[in-house]
Design a protein around this motif. Structure first.
Motif, PDB file in Angstrom:
ATOM      1  N   ALA A 250      56.111  38.176  10.427  1.00  0.00           N
ATOM      2  CA  ALA A 250      57.479  38.561  10.789  1.00  0.00           C
ATOM      3  C   ALA A 250      58.357  37.350  11.078  1.00  0.00           C
ATOM      4  O   ALA A 250      59.568  37.474  11.164  1.00  0.00           O
ATOM      5  N   HIS A 251      57.723  36.182  11.209  1.00  0.00           N
ATOM      6  CA  HIS A 251      58.479  34.975  11.562  1.00  0.00           C
ATOM      7  C   HIS A 251      58.394  33.902  10.481  1.00  0.00           C
ATOM      8  O   HIS A 251      58.726  32.747  10.725  1.00  0.00           O
ATOM      9  N   LEU A 285      44.944  36.944   4.330  1.00  0.00           N
ATOM     10  CA  LEU A 285      46.390  36.806   4.231  1.00  0.00           C
ATOM     11  C   LEU A 285      46.912  37.530   2.994  1.00  0.00           C
ATOM     12  O   LEU A 285      47.891  38.288   3.064  1.00  0.00           O
ATOM     13  N   ASN A 286      46.250  37.326   1.858  1.00  0.00           N
ATOM     14  CA  ASN A 286      46.684  37.985   0.619  1.00  0.00           C
ATOM     15  C   ASN A 286      46.596  39.503   0.735  1.00  0.00           C
ATOM     16  O   ASN A 286      47.506  40.229   0.318  1.00  0.00           O
ATOM     17  N   LEU A 311      57.441  39.231   4.384  1.00  0.00           N
ATOM     18  CA  LEU A 311      56.039  38.853   4.176  1.00  0.00           C
ATOM     19  C   LEU A 311      55.833  37.353   4.294  1.00  0.00           C
ATOM     20  O   LEU A 311      54.739  36.851   4.001  1.00  0.00           O
ATOM     21  N   GLY A 312      56.862  36.626   4.715  1.00  0.00           N
ATOM     22  CA  GLY A 312      56.694  35.209   4.967  1.00  0.00           C
ATOM     23  C   GLY A 312      56.821  34.314   3.757  1.00  0.00           C
ATOM     24  O   GLY A 312      56.462  33.136   3.820  1.00  0.00           O
ATOM     25  N   TYR A 313      57.334  34.838   2.637  1.00  0.00           N
ATOM     26  CA  TYR A 313      57.523  34.011   1.447  1.00  0.00           C
ATOM     27  C   TYR A 313      58.863  33.284   1.530  1.00  0.00           C
ATOM     28  O   TYR A 313      59.889  33.898   1.848  1.00  0.00           O
ATOM     29  N   SER A 314      58.852  32.003   1.221  1.00  0.00           N
ATOM     30  CA  SER A 314      60.089  31.226   1.260  1.00  0.00           C
ATOM     31  C   SER A 314      60.986  31.532   0.071  1.00  0.00           C
ATOM     32  O   SER A 314      62.213  31.391   0.156  1.00  0.00           O
ATOM     33  N   GLU A 315      60.386  31.956  -1.058  1.00  0.00           N
ATOM     34  CA  GLU A 315      61.140  32.272  -2.270  1.00  0.00           C
ATOM     35  C   GLU A 315      60.698  33.629  -2.818  1.00  0.00           C
ATOM     36  O   GLU A 315      59.494  33.878  -2.928  1.00  0.00           O
TER      37      GLU A 315
END
Length: 342
Positions: A250-251, A285-286, A311-315
């Motif tokens: 979430a962060h 994690l996956n 989901l914490g993905y930057s892109e």
């Protein structure tokens, strides 16, 4: 998840809760002997209220109950559950001094009820949000099981507190055609197609005194609850890792070193102990990301780019590639296919 089968096979639930579910089912006209047979349970397993039964057996029981010819069988079962299903925890909640104290006891001793999921508390400006994170949320039987628990929560607390009310109730599944059972039980604004099952309680009710408060009895019950909790085997490390990953996502991008610190172990020890359980940090994690992604896509209308951020993905592009590797579909194709099947 890679360890989902082993997690289910190791998880246990309270015999008294299972007993109460059976009582509720018989009140709705089902045959008890038949339910026991289909669940691979015996009467002997349920004699001791402090005993444990396999969570997998209770899942079979819920599977049978899901076929009840009712608009929402989970709410009907939950409405017929008495405080007894939670055994010592139920009576500990009833004897607490305030609602806030009762909620803390519920969080502390929830494993006594069962290991089919986890109740968590989130503080908001005007409300306290209790949300439930079920074990294996993708299973169809999760809906009836969680709705039953939510209905039972409300039924247990309502008689203990004057002017008890909810601010809101949230559900993962889409809004059914008939929401009257929900309105009758929760009596508050309802939200469907959300990312979590949750109830929101007005913050001012936390300090409200409970009608059946009994401090001496509470102390006795708390000692008994601590003894029962000590008898339960420790949760597997992988289960604890998944719970922390859910919070970290979430962060932003999860941090393995931070996770190891939260568990009070080194990264090397984390890697070794997860390997002993037949999984790895990356696989957990996956799998956690995949489960959350599928839940968001199938039960809500969030854009895929926003889901990627959750989901914490930057892109977003990284999320799209990962999702195609998991399912062979793009997020949009998966959502369209799920809606067509629904």
């Amino acid at each position: 998840m890679q360890n989902s089968t082993s997690s289910t096979s190791q998880a246990t639930v309270s015999a008294s809760l299972t007993q109460a579910i059976l009582h509720a089912a018989t009140r709705l006209g089902l045959d008890r002997a038949s339910l026991l047979k289909h669940s691979d349970l015996s009467e002997e397993q349920l004699l001791d209220p402090d005993a444990r039964v396999p969570f997998s057996s209770q899942l079979q029981l819920w599977q049978t109950l899901s076929r009840l010819p009712l608009p929402e069988p989970g709410l009907e079962i939950g409405s017929n559950l008495a405080p007894g299903p939670f055994s010592v925890l139920g009576y500990l909640l009833q004897s607490s001094t305030t609602l806030g104290e009762a909620l803390q006891a519920a969080l502390r001793y929830q494993r006594l009820v069962g290991e089919g999921g986890e109740v968590l508390l989130r503080e908001r400006k005007d409300a306290i949000e209790l949300f439930y994170r079920p074990l294996h949320p993708q299973l169809p039987v999760t809906r009836i099981r969680v709705l039953s628990l939510m209905a039972c929560w409300v039924q247990m607390v309502d008689p203990l507190l004057e002017n008890f009310r909810l601010s809101k109730a949230r559900f993962v599944h889409q809004q059914p055609d008939d929401i009257s059972p929900y309105e009758r039980i929760f009596a508050c604004p309802l939200e469907f197609g959300t990312s979590e099952y949750a109830i929101l309680i007005p913050r001012e009710l936390l300090d409200a005194p409970l009608i059946q408060a009994n401090r001496p009895l509470q102390q006795v019950l708390r000692q008994h609850a601590e003894a029962l909790l000590a008898r339960l085997p420790s949760e597997s490390l992988s289960v604890r890792v998944v719970a922390i990953l859910g919070e970290q996502l979430a962060h932003g991008e999860p941090d393995r070193s931070e996770l190891a610190r939260a568990l009070n172990i080194s990264e090397r020890t984390l890697q070794r102990r997860l390997a002993d359980e037949g999984c790895s940090y990356q696989s957990l994690l996956n799998d956690t990301r995949r489960q959350l992604a599928e839940r968001h896509l199938s039960s809500g209308n969030l854009p895929a780019a926003e889901i990627a951020l959750l989901l914490g993905y930057s892109e977003p592009s990284v999320f799209f590639r990962a999702f195609r590797q998991w399912t062979g579909l793009t997020p949009g194709e998966y959502r369209s296919q799920h809606k067509a099947e629904a």
